[in-house]
Design a protein around this motif. Sequence first.
Motif, mmCIF file in Angstrom:
data_model
loop_
_atom_site.group_PDB
_atom_site.id
_atom_site.type_symbol
_atom_site.label_atom_id
_atom_site.label_comp_id
_atom_site.label_asym_id
_atom_site.label_seq_id
_atom_site.Cartn_x
_atom_site.Cartn_y
_atom_site.Cartn_z
ATOM 1 N N GLN A 74 57.507 90.041 31.921
ATOM 2 C CA GLN A 74 57.981 89.869 30.545
ATOM 3 C C GLN A 74 57.495 90.988 29.640
ATOM 4 O O GLN A 74 58.208 91.416 28.735
ATOM 5 N N GLN A 75 56.284 91.464 29.863
ATOM 6 C CA GLN A 75 55.699 92.496 29.028
ATOM 7 C C GLN A 75 55.985 93.906 29.543
ATOM 8 O O GLN A 75 55.455 94.880 29.021
ATOM 9 N N ASP A 76 56.820 94.011 30.582
ATOM 10 C CA ASP A 76 57.163 95.294 31.198
ATOM 11 C C ASP A 76 55.936 96.075 31.664
ATOM 12 O O ASP A 76 55.915 97.304 31.642
ATOM 13 N N LYS A 77 54.921 95.350 32.124
ATOM 14 C CA LYS A 77 53.732 95.995 32.678
ATOM 15 C C LYS A 77 53.914 96.319 34.151
ATOM 16 O O LYS A 77 53.129 97.055 34.723
ATOM 17 N N VAL A 78 54.947 95.773 34.746
ATOM 18 C CA VAL A 78 55.318 96.101 36.118
ATOM 19 C C VAL A 78 56.838 96.202 36.156
ATOM 20 O O VAL A 78 57.535 95.424 35.525
ATOM 21 N N GLN A 79 57.319 97.219 36.849
ATOM 22 C CA GLN A 79 58.762 97.411 36.994
ATOM 23 C C GLN A 79 59.242 96.639 38.205
ATOM 24 O O GLN A 79 58.561 96.588 39.231
ATOM 25 N N ILE A 80 60.419 96.071 38.131
ATOM 26 C CA ILE A 80 60.933 95.224 39.209
ATOM 27 C C ILE A 80 61.086 96.010 40.512
ATOM 28 O O ILE A 80 60.790 95.493 41.591
ATOM 29 N N ILE A 81 61.491 97.268 40.432
ATOM 30 C CA ILE A 81 61.644 98.095 41.637
ATOM 31 C C ILE A 81 60.291 98.277 42.324
ATOM 32 O O ILE A 81 60.173 98.156 43.541
ATOM 33 N N GLU A 82 59.252 98.553 41.555
ATOM 34 C CA GLU A 82 57.909 98.707 42.111
ATOM 35 C C GLU A 82 57.431 97.404 42.742
ATOM 36 O O GLU A 82 56.812 97.416 43.811
ATOM 37 N N LEU A 83 57.700 96.308 42.093
ATOM 38 C CA LEU A 83 57.293 95.004 42.602
ATOM 39 C C LEU A 83 57.971 94.701 43.935
ATOM 40 O O LEU A 83 57.336 94.244 44.879
ATOM 41 N N ILE A 84 59.250 94.992 44.031
ATOM 42 C CA ILE A 84 59.988 94.758 45.281
ATOM 43 C C ILE A 84 59.424 95.633 46.395
ATOM 44 O O ILE A 84 59.152 95.149 47.495
ATOM 45 N N GLN A 85 59.236 96.908 46.114
ATOM 46 C CA GLN A 85 58.729 97.818 47.142
ATOM 47 C C GLN A 85 57.327 97.422 47.585
ATOM 48 O O GLN A 85 57.000 97.499 48.761
ATOM 49 N N HIS A 86 56.504 96.981 46.654
ATOM 50 C CA HIS A 86 55.145 96.549 46.982
ATOM 51 C C HIS A 86 55.156 95.264 47.817
ATOM 52 O O HIS A 86 54.334 95.096 48.707
ATOM 53 N N SER A 87 56.086 94.372 47.544
ATOM 54 C CA SER A 87 56.139 93.075 48.217
ATOM 55 C C SER A 87 56.836 93.130 49.576
ATOM 56 O O SER A 87 56.662 92.222 50.387
ATOM 57 N N ALA A 88 57.615 94.159 49.825
ATOM 58 C CA ALA A 88 58.372 94.257 51.079
ATOM 59 C C ALA A 88 57.424 94.513 52.248
ATOM 60 O O ALA A 88 56.443 95.242 52.123
ATOM 61 N N GLN B 62 58.300 96.077 54.907
ATOM 62 C CA GLN B 62 58.619 97.406 55.412
ATOM 63 C C GLN B 62 59.154 98.245 54.269
ATOM 64 O O GLN B 62 59.559 97.715 53.237
ATOM 65 N N LYS B 63 59.161 99.557 54.455
ATOM 66 C CA LYS B 63 59.649 100.446 53.410
ATOM 67 C C LYS B 63 61.159 100.237 53.226
ATOM 68 O O LYS B 63 61.913 100.223 54.177
ATOM 69 N N ILE B 64 61.564 100.058 51.989
ATOM 70 C CA ILE B 64 62.978 99.911 51.685
ATOM 71 C C ILE B 64 63.355 100.912 50.591
ATOM 72 O O ILE B 64 62.551 101.237 49.732
ATOM 73 N N THR B 65 64.562 101.396 50.671
ATOM 74 C CA THR B 65 65.070 102.319 49.669
ATOM 75 C C THR B 65 65.963 101.542 48.718
ATOM 76 O O THR B 65 66.910 100.892 49.135
ATOM 77 N N LEU B 66 65.623 101.587 47.456
ATOM 78 C CA LEU B 66 66.388 100.862 46.442
ATOM 79 C C LEU B 66 67.092 101.867 45.547
ATOM 80 O O LEU B 66 66.460 102.747 44.979
ATOM 81 N N ASP B 67 68.407 101.719 45.434
ATOM 82 C CA ASP B 67 69.171 102.637 44.600
ATOM 83 C C ASP B 67 69.979 101.920 43.523
ATOM 84 O O ASP B 67 70.748 102.533 42.810
ATOM 85 N N GLY B 68 69.791 100.611 43.414
ATOM 86 C CA GLY B 68 70.528 99.839 42.424
ATOM 87 C C GLY B 68 71.895 99.402 42.907
ATOM 88 O O GLY B 68 72.547 98.593 42.280
ATOM 89 N N GLY B 69 72.349 99.953 44.039
ATOM 90 C CA GLY B 69 73.656 99.610 44.565
ATOM 91 C C GLY B 69 73.654 98.417 45.505
ATOM 92 O O GLY B 69 74.705 97.912 45.873
#
Length: 121
Positions: free
Chosen positions: A58-72, A74-81
């Motif tokens: 909520q406070q934008d202290k973590v970006q959703i892309i970073e959170l997903i990559q950290h939680s995965a 395995q390494k995943i490539t996220l491009d918004g598509g």
Amino acid sequence: MANEKARMVTAEKLVGLLENGMERVLVIDSRSFVEYNAAHILDAVNINCSKLMKRRLQQDKVQIIELIQHSAKQKITLDGGQEVVVYDQCTQDVNAISSDCFLSVLLSKLEKSFNTVSLLI
């Protein structure tokens, strides 16, 4: 209004999406870590609902892309598509989600980074 782009998708539709290419679908399990470890959809990323994580999003202290990559796992490539499908324990209707619950915050952040965000029913 939150979740303007989020839609609902059935299990059958999710199976079809996954069969057409795992790299174009991102499945997010928003249940607790214990529930996730007991059983989850193959390659789903667990982003569990803690008060701290909700506040940080909520406070934008973590970006959703970073959170997903950290939680995965395995390494995943996220491009918004990618098409994103989120599931939790029991939500059946995206319109019935309270605006202050974790799932609503998560969907809202995902909608800002991805073109298609769906809730598995």
